[in-house]
Design an enzyme around this catalytic site. Structure first.
Site, mmCIF file in Angstrom:
data_model
loop_
_atom_site.group_PDB
_atom_site.id
_atom_site.type_symbol
_atom_site.label_atom_id
_atom_site.label_comp_id
_atom_site.label_asym_id
_atom_site.label_seq_id
_atom_site.Cartn_x
_atom_site.Cartn_y
_atom_site.Cartn_z
ATOM 1 N N GLY A 22 -20.836 -24.391 6.060
ATOM 2 C CA GLY A 22 -21.275 -24.765 4.537
ATOM 3 C C GLY A 22 -20.964 -25.973 4.365
ATOM 4 O O GLY A 22 -22.096 -26.648 4.610
ATOM 5 N N LYS A 58 -2.611 -22.101 20.049
ATOM 6 C CA LYS A 58 -2.376 -21.002 21.546
ATOM 7 C C LYS A 58 -2.730 -21.868 22.417
ATOM 8 O O LYS A 58 -2.515 -22.057 23.623
ATOM 9 C CB LYS A 58 -2.740 -19.593 21.374
ATOM 10 C CG LYS A 58 -2.839 -19.228 22.303
ATOM 11 C CD LYS A 58 -2.681 -17.479 21.664
ATOM 12 C CE LYS A 58 -2.520 -16.390 23.295
ATOM 13 N NZ LYS A 58 -1.879 -14.845 22.620
ATOM 14 N N HIS A 103 30.394 -37.836 -5.806
ATOM 15 C CA HIS A 103 30.631 -37.056 -5.022
ATOM 16 C C HIS A 103 30.933 -36.176 -5.251
ATOM 17 O O HIS A 103 31.158 -35.040 -5.007
ATOM 18 C CB HIS A 103 32.019 -37.136 -4.085
ATOM 19 C CG HIS A 103 32.088 -39.137 -3.953
ATOM 20 N ND1 HIS A 103 33.436 -39.511 -3.674
ATOM 21 C CD2 HIS A 103 31.469 -39.990 -3.821
ATOM 22 C CE1 HIS A 103 32.820 -40.602 -2.855
ATOM 23 N NE2 HIS A 103 31.815 -41.327 -3.111
#
Length: 551
Positions: free
Chosen positions: A110, A214, A343
């Site tokens: 495309g 894979k 803190h």
């Protein structure tokens, strides 16, 4: 007539008649036209698009016996093939020019094909590879054995290579793909129709990415333009094969993570269309924002991740803050801030029409804790306010300038920003869009996460119901919301939960110390005890019906 296959210029094999026709190429080398050449008794396809160059076919023992072992290593390198299909075309020209220089055959789809062609780089359409045109409005382009067989074939597995050779499938060595812009599509304003959202769910892209990942032992996959330089470097002649193999593994991890985050956003969007409440399963996609100097303590490694869920799109907050100035952030700096925080514990809160006065009051609430803390504002920091932050002396001695780790606000005037930068080279100055108190809250616990909707109730959403004989005045209610916790005499006390006990406990003690009004959610089985106690001491008691725990 039988000819040694190694003597043929196989890159110019095309289909024509039923005989071998030897011809000269423009460079003077000889090539052969074929259409019905048999290999092991199996006719080759008569379709030009399905007939592969011999250098693309695996070097099986049979082909070695026929002479293909004489094909040079350089020729085999030149036969490398890359498949490229991109939505994000950043640095595409650098990539394809580099691949072309390395002798890669480039196949594309495309808009990516058109972009490469305009760059003047040789490129083939994926249809030339598959022999089939794009179908179903682009839904089917690369879902074909000629693509996935070429990606998934394990190169040193004889039956794999024999199978793709039998079906005239050439190997694909590099897959460069990123996915349809689903997130930007479904978060657009106005939002897309359901059908448009569905059409922006990528199918072929994830399939190619996962296949290439894979088969990381033989195939390189790239989903991020930031990796193009590494791809080219590891594909270059003389590159260390061990390093290249490790690089492919790293890119494979990145590819699977890319697909995982993409699928999480698709699932989140669909659940928003078809479900309600907590989804039966959910995945939260996180993107590394920055590594931090250390965690809660110096021996703990730490990092900050941005939530890239759809629900967090342009939601504001510290995660999307712009750091204008100062040293890098630490773990504790990212935890919630409430005007002045030390803190992670709020130590000063003030609301006033004048932000300057609100700042002074917030510091005075606990100036010792405020020193070295975080200061947050919900309005723009002007030059006047910036001067006050820079010059304000600690109320403990009226001499020491207040020191802060961070100042955070939704915006800064140009003058105010420059003044703050002059306070300290290490002062972190953050600009963060105001975050509405809504959305989803997730909190990690051992082995899992707690899910809840955010506590978005505001005083305007709460009805204060007097339940004692003494009724609070409007002024007491205002103090309850703005000044809880001030000096006990004449003050107002508010609780984020009901009082389980009253006599000889918190309620009676507060009444004895001079508290004049108490607000709590109510809902205890001993609510009447609180009412009776307040009636005894003439203290106003109101219930809100809304609990506000924050752990």
């Amino acid at each position: 007539m039988a000819l040694p296959l190694a003597s043929l210029n196989s890159s110019n094999l095309v289909a024509s008649g039923r005989k071998l026709v030897q011809k000269s190429s423009p460079s003077g080398s000889r090539s052969v036209k074929v259409s019905a050449l048999s290999h092991c008794g199996t006719p080759l396809s008569a379709s030009p698009a399905r007939l592969q160059p011999l250098s693309r076919l695996p070097v099986s023992p049979l082909r070695r016996s026929l002479g293909t072992s004489k094909v040079s290593a350089a020729a085999m390198e030149a036969a490398k093939r890359a498949l490229i299909s991109l939505s994000d075309k950043s640095d595409l020209e650098k990539l394809v020019k580099g691949l072309n220089g390395l002798g890669y055959e480039i196949v594309s789809t495309g808009g990516t094909y058109s972009a490469i062609e305009k760059m003047g780089i040789p490129v083939k359409k994926v249809e030339d590879l598959t022999g089939f045109p794009e179908m179903l409005d682009g839904r089917v382009k690369t879902l074909h054995p000629a693509v996935h067989g070429g990606i998934l074939a394990i190169r040193d597995k004889a039956d794999h290579m024999s199978a793709i050779e039998q079906h005239k499938i050439g190997t694909i060595d590099l897959v460069v793909v990123n996915l349809y812009p689903f997130r930007s599509t479904v978060t657009a304003t106005p939002p897309p129709s359901f059908d448009n959202g569905v059409e922006n769910i990528d199918i072929g892209g994830p399939a190619m990415i996962r296949a290439a990942a894979k088969n990381m032992g033989d195939v390189t996959v790239a989903v991020d333009p930031a990796d193009y330089d590494g791809v080219l470097a590891h594909a270059a002649p003389g590159a260390d094969p061990t390093a290249a193999a490790e690089f492919r593994k790293k890119l494979a991890w990145k590819a699977f993570q890319h697909c995982s985050s993409y699928d999480a956003q698709v699932a989140e969007w669909l659940w928003g269309k078809v479900g309600e409440g907590p989804a039966p399963m959910m995945t939260v996609p996180l993107q590394l924002g920055t590594t931090l100097r250390y965690g809660e303590n110096p021996h703990q490694a730490a990092a900050f991740y941005t939530d890239v869920s759809l629900r967090e799109f342009e939601s504001g907050g510290v995660a999307q803050a712009t750091v204008h100035h100062g040293k890098e952030m630490s773990y504790n700096n990212f935890l919630p801030a409430c005007v002045i925080v030390k803190h992670t514990n709020p130590c000063g809160v003030a609301m006033r029409g004048d932000l300057l006065e609100a700042y002074r009051l917030a510091v005075r609430a606990d100036p010792i804790s405020a020193f070295g803390g975080i200061v947050a504002f919900n309005r723009e920091v002007t030059a006047e306010l910036a001067k006050e932050i820079r010059e304000f002396r600690s109320p403990t001695d009226n001499e020491t300038r207040m020191f802060y780790e961070i100042v955070i606000a939704p915006s800064y005037s140009p003058e105010g920003l420059e003044i703050l930068k002059g306070k300290s080279k290490n002062l972190r100055i953050l600009e963060a869009k105001a975050r509405p108190p809504s959305g989803l809250s997730l909190r990690q616990v051992s082995g899992g996460w707690l899910w809840q909707m955010a506590d978005s109730l505001t005083p305007e959403n709460i009805t204060f119901t007097p339940v004692s004989e003494t009724k609070p005045t409007p002024e007491q209610v205002r103090i309850c919301m703005e000044k809880a916790g001030a000096e006990a005499e004449g003050a107002v006390m508010a609780s984020d939960a009901f009082f389980p006990f009253s006599w000889n406990d918190g309620v009676e003690l507060a009444c004895q110390l001079g508290i004049k009004a108490i607000a709590h959610p109510g809902g205890s089985i001993r609510d009447q005890d609180a009412i009776d106690c307040c009636n005894k001491y003439g203290v106003a008691l109101v219930t809100t019906g809304a609990r506000h725990f924050k752990h």
